[in-house]
Design a protein around this motif. Structure first.
Motif, PDB file in Angstrom:
ATOM      1  N   LYS B 119      33.612 -11.377 -16.451  1.00 32.01           N
ATOM      2  CA  LYS B 119      32.365 -12.104 -16.160  1.00 32.01           C
ATOM      3  C   LYS B 119      32.457 -13.525 -16.692  1.00 32.01           C
ATOM      4  O   LYS B 119      32.061 -14.481 -16.016  1.00 32.01           O
ATOM      5  N   ALA B 120      32.987 -13.661 -17.890  1.00 36.49           N
ATOM      6  CA  ALA B 120      33.138 -14.994 -18.488  1.00 36.49           C
ATOM      7  C   ALA B 120      34.112 -15.835 -17.666  1.00 36.49           C
ATOM      8  O   ALA B 120      33.907 -17.034 -17.450  1.00 36.49           O
ATOM      9  N   PHE B 123      32.374 -17.091 -14.367  1.00 39.67           N
ATOM     10  CA  PHE B 123      31.418 -18.182 -14.615  1.00 39.67           C
ATOM     11  C   PHE B 123      32.194 -19.470 -14.923  1.00 39.67           C
ATOM     12  O   PHE B 123      31.880 -20.544 -14.389  1.00 39.67           O
ATOM     13  N   SER B 124      33.209 -19.363 -15.769  1.00 40.61           N
ATOM     14  CA  SER B 124      33.998 -20.558 -16.131  1.00 40.61           C
ATOM     15  C   SER B 124      34.684 -21.144 -14.909  1.00 40.61           C
ATOM     16  O   SER B 124      34.834 -22.360 -14.793  1.00 40.61           O
ATOM     17  N   THR B 126      33.510 -21.284 -11.943  1.00 40.38           N
ATOM     18  CA  THR B 126      32.549 -22.109 -11.182  1.00 40.38           C
ATOM     19  C   THR B 126      32.438 -23.514 -11.773  1.00 40.38           C
ATOM     20  O   THR B 126      31.971 -24.431 -11.101  1.00 40.38           O
ATOM     21  N   ASP B 154      28.483 -15.453  -9.215  1.00 40.02           N
ATOM     22  CA  ASP B 154      29.498 -16.512  -9.315  1.00 40.02           C
ATOM     23  C   ASP B 154      30.367 -16.579  -8.057  1.00 40.02           C
ATOM     24  O   ASP B 154      30.761 -17.668  -7.632  1.00 40.02           O
TER      25      ASP B 154
END
Lengths: 81, 205
Positions: B119-120, B123-124, B126, B154
């Motif tokens: 998940k991290a 997001f990163s 994007t 995302d």
């Protein structure tokens, strides 16, 4: 692409971040966990991102639920429409 | 004399690379025309770029779901000497990386941690500059393209920004997720191999 501000809440530990996220979901407070932005710290970590307009509500939410946080910041993020 | 080159099912830059090889071979045989068949807009546009670069007359017609691109070759050699593969269209123009996602979790070890990390990661992604050209998903990675995906928000952001999402069709079939697929264009192993071959940079997760 535009840069838009978001409210970011940081934590001392992943446990505090997870506790915040669980409480937010339970109580319907909008937002999501993200990697801690470099503007806050170069160290690894997790933060909670929500709408910048919700700063007052976020601070009240933290107080009401006695949640452990490190700080509250406004950070610019890349947004695609 | 006319020669035909069928590039159906090929992702860019391969139709252009194969066209270049075919024209070079045709020159030696004295062939006057080369008909190239492609099945997607990007390949057609890249063949136009290639033709313009080499001052080659072309005629494009739509035949069902395919495009027929007819090159008229020149006597004594049709192609210019080129050291600019991007301008010529034989290399992906963007230079942007391809990301490969082989699992629904990031890394090996604890799956709960792996789920947090993936998940991290998305997001990163994007927030990355430049964004990737495309993201390939295979094995359990395809679950991230399906309903209930923890990274769907995302992926939608990345799609809006022009990033191509390519889940593996065989993997979707294996996990019986045909009705659950929410984002992306299914690809097969030929598409995956061509994308890996053509990518200027690869990021494997």
């Amino acid at each position: 692409m535009t840069l838009e501000p978001r409210l970011v809440i940081s934590f001392h530990s992943i446990t505090d971040a997870t506790a915040f996220d669980v409480t937010a979901k339970d109580e319907g407070f909008p937002g999501r966990l993200i990697p801690k932005p470099r503007e806050i710290s170069s160290a690894c970590g997790t933060a909670f991102m929500t709408d910048v307009e919700l700063q007052a509500e976020a601070e009240q939410f933290i107080a009401d639920h006695a949640l452990e946080t490190e700080g509250v910041y406004v950070i610019q993020f890349r947004v695609y429409d | 004399m006319r020669q035909e080159l069928n590039c159906e099912g090929q992702a860019c830059p391969f139709p252009v690379i194969n066209t270049k090889k075919a024209i070079q071979a045709a020159e030696e045989k004295g062939i006057a025309e080369l008909l190239v068949i492609v099945d997607n807009d990007i390949a057609k546009e890249n063949l136009k770029t290639f033709a313009n670069f080499h001052d080659l007359p072309i005629d494009i017609t739509e035949e069902g779901e395919n495009f027929h691109v007819l090159f008229t070759l020149k006597e004594g050699g049709a192609l210019k000497e080129s050291d600019d593969a991007v301008a010529e269209g034989t290399e992906l123009a963007s230079g942007r990386p391809t990301v490969v996602i082989s699992s629904e979790h990031m890394g090996q070890g604890d799956d709960e941690l792996g789920a947090i990390l993936i998940k991290a990661f998305f997001f990163s992604l994007t927030q990355a500059d430049p964004l990737p050209e495309r993201i390939l998903f295979y094995n359990s990675g395809v679950k991230l393209c399906c309903k209930g995906s923890p990274v769907m928000e995302d992926l939608k952001t990345l799609t809006k920004a022009g990033v191509e999402i390519w889940p593996c069709g065989t993997c979707i079939d294996y996990y019986e997720l045909e009705d659950e697929l929410e984002i992306g264009t299914l690809t097969n192993m030929y598409g995956i191999v061509e994308a890996l071959h053509g990518a200027p940079k690869l990021i494997k997760i």
